[in-house]
Design a protein around this motif. Structure first.
Motif, PDB file in Angstrom:
ATOM      1  N   ASP A  40       0.866  -1.190   0.000  1.00  0.00           N
ATOM      2  CA  ASP A  40       0.000   0.000   0.000  1.00  0.00           C
ATOM      3  C   ASP A  40       0.895   1.229   0.000  1.00  0.00           C
ATOM      4  OD1 ASP A  40      -1.845   1.988   0.283  1.00  0.00           O
ATOM      5  OD2 ASP A  40      -2.611   1.343   2.219  1.00  0.00           O
ATOM      6  N   SER A  61      -4.061  -0.604   3.768  1.00  0.00           N
ATOM      7  CA  SER A  61      -5.413  -0.902   3.292  1.00  0.00           C
ATOM      8  C   SER A  61      -5.308  -2.024   2.260  1.00  0.00           C
ATOM      9  CB  SER A  61      -6.042   0.341   2.653  1.00  0.00           C
ATOM     10  OG  SER A  61      -6.120   1.404   3.570  1.00  0.00           O
ATOM     11  N   ASP A  63      -7.802  -4.067   1.244  1.00  0.00           N
ATOM     12  CA  ASP A  63      -8.970  -3.887   0.386  1.00  0.00           C
ATOM     13  C   ASP A  63      -9.961  -3.020   1.146  1.00  0.00           C
ATOM     14  OD1 ASP A  63     -10.200  -5.562   2.241  1.00  0.00           O
ATOM     15  OD2 ASP A  63     -10.405  -7.265   0.882  1.00  0.00           O
ATOM     16  N   GLU A  64     -11.203  -2.946   0.668  1.00  0.00           N
ATOM     17  CA  GLU A  64     -12.173  -2.066   1.319  1.00  0.00           C
ATOM     18  C   GLU A  64     -12.680  -2.622   2.646  1.00  0.00           C
ATOM     19  OE1 GLU A  64     -14.544  -4.434  -1.806  1.00  0.00           O
ATOM     20  OE2 GLU A  64     -12.498  -3.677  -1.497  1.00  0.00           O
ATOM     21  N   HIS A  65     -12.298  -3.873   2.976  1.00  0.00           N
ATOM     22  CA  HIS A  65     -12.818  -4.510   4.186  1.00  0.00           C
ATOM     23  C   HIS A  65     -11.772  -4.696   5.287  1.00  0.00           C
ATOM     24  CE1 HIS A  65     -16.443  -5.330   1.930  1.00  0.00           C
ATOM     25  NE2 HIS A  65     -15.761  -6.008   1.031  1.00  0.00           N
ATOM     26  N   GLY A  67      -7.727  -3.809   6.975  1.00  0.00           N
ATOM     27  CA  GLY A  67      -6.478  -3.065   7.066  1.00  0.00           C
ATOM     28  C   GLY A  67      -5.616  -3.598   8.198  1.00  0.00           C
ATOM     29  N   THR A  97     -13.761   2.420   8.297  1.00  0.00           N
ATOM     30  CA  THR A  97     -14.651   1.410   8.864  1.00  0.00           C
ATOM     31  C   THR A  97     -14.162  -0.013   8.630  1.00  0.00           C
ATOM     32  OG1 THR A  97     -15.981   1.388   6.832  1.00  0.00           O
ATOM     33  CG2 THR A  97     -16.644   2.917   8.589  1.00  0.00           C
ATOM     34  N   ARG A  98     -12.971  -0.178   8.092  1.00  0.00           N
ATOM     35  CA  ARG A  98     -12.440  -1.523   7.873  1.00  0.00           C
ATOM     36  C   ARG A  98     -12.255  -2.273   9.194  1.00  0.00           C
ATOM     37  NH1 ARG A  98      -9.846   1.900   4.354  1.00  0.00           N
ATOM     38  NH2 ARG A  98      -9.722   1.243   2.159  1.00  0.00           N
TER      39      ARG A  98
END
Length: 279
Positions: A40, A61, A63-65, A67, A97-98
């Motif tokens: 990242d 990060s 992915d979007e879910h 970290g 919000t991960r």
């Protein structure tokens, strides 16, 4: 005190943060910088006072879910002034919000718990010298680009998020990456790399303790006379007993902790954590 400036780190500043990690006794790999950045490029932050870095952190990060927090260090000259907490808060806000993971040393686990992190499992760092034992098996091969799609698929069962770009660099020279292939299928893999002090194995992912032992032997044989370390989950009793039988000793404990919904993965396949800094 001058108002702190928190911003993303440039490459030389990430190198400095890894130097701090070495000074803390974390023994980073000699060639960690490039794969860490690939994981990242925008995931490293520093708190600066008069253009001098006072504290740093990684907030990857994947992915979007999911970290991962690591390399959380405040320089000794600036401790006790709230600068470490400032860069921590920035990193946590960056991940949003991960679900977030970290590997916490024992002295900091209570602090992480107060910040909403819950322990998932304990990890022990084992360290020792590998005896000169036969370790060759036709099922173990040096990984190449042709293997990486299958390796990434196996890795995803063991790690909370996809990380193909990272793996493509992590499994390249000067690191040594070996895979366990049976009938053309990847049933485990591992990587050994040189640290500032000896060699480090991680990850070590396999379907069974016996397969993990095969891979460990093949990887460890690449270290010559150098000391080897591996961060193994405490629940891997059979593999831990194998390490103890080889003369390896526990040197420190950490806890994998998560904030938010714990990720879904097959922890039984994890015999060695990739890196405490990035998960």
């Amino acid at each position: 005190m001058t108002e702190p400036d928190i911003r993303p780190l440039e490459t030389p500043e990430i190198e400095l943060l890894l130097t701090w990690a070495a000074e803390e006794g974390w023994n980073p790999g000699l060639h960690d910088l490039k794969p860490f950045q690939v994981a990242d490029p925008g995931g490293y932050f520093g708190c600066f006072i008069d253009n001098r870095m006072a504290a740093g952190i990684s907030a990857i990060s994947y992915d979007e879910h999911f970290g991962f927090i690591g390399l959380y260090i405040c320089h000794p000259d600036f401790r006790g002034q709230g600068l470490g907490r400032a860069v921590w808060d920035h990193a946590m806000n960056h991940l949003g919000t991960r679900s977030i993971g970290l590997d916490g040393v024992e002295a900091q686990q209570d602090n992480y718990a107060k910040m909403g992190f819950a322990p998932a499992y304990r990890t022990w760092r084992w360290r020792g010298h590998f005896p000169a034992l036969p370790s060759s098996t036709p099922d173990i091969v040096t990984l190449s680009d042709d293997h990486m799609q299958a390796v990434a698929a196996f890795d995803r069962r063991c790690f909370p998020a996809p990380r193909r770009a990272f793996l493509d660099i992590w499994c390249q020279t000067p690191h040594i990456a070996l895979g366990l292939l049976r009938n053309g299928s990847v049933e485990g893999y591992g990587v050994i790399r040189q640290g500032l002090d000896g060699f480090k194995i991680g990850p070590l992912f396999a379907k069974t303790p016996a397969d993990a032992e095969l891979l460990f032997s093949a990887l460890a044989s690449k270290a010559g006379d150098g000391p080897i370390s591996i961060d193994a989950p405490e629940g891997q009793d059979v593999f831990s007993a194998h390490l103890a039988g080889l003369g390896f000793a526990k040197t420190m404990a950490t806890a994998r902790m998560y904030k938010g919904v714990p990720p879904s993965l097959e922890e039984r396949l994890v015999f060695g954590v990739t890196t405490l800094e990035l998960g």
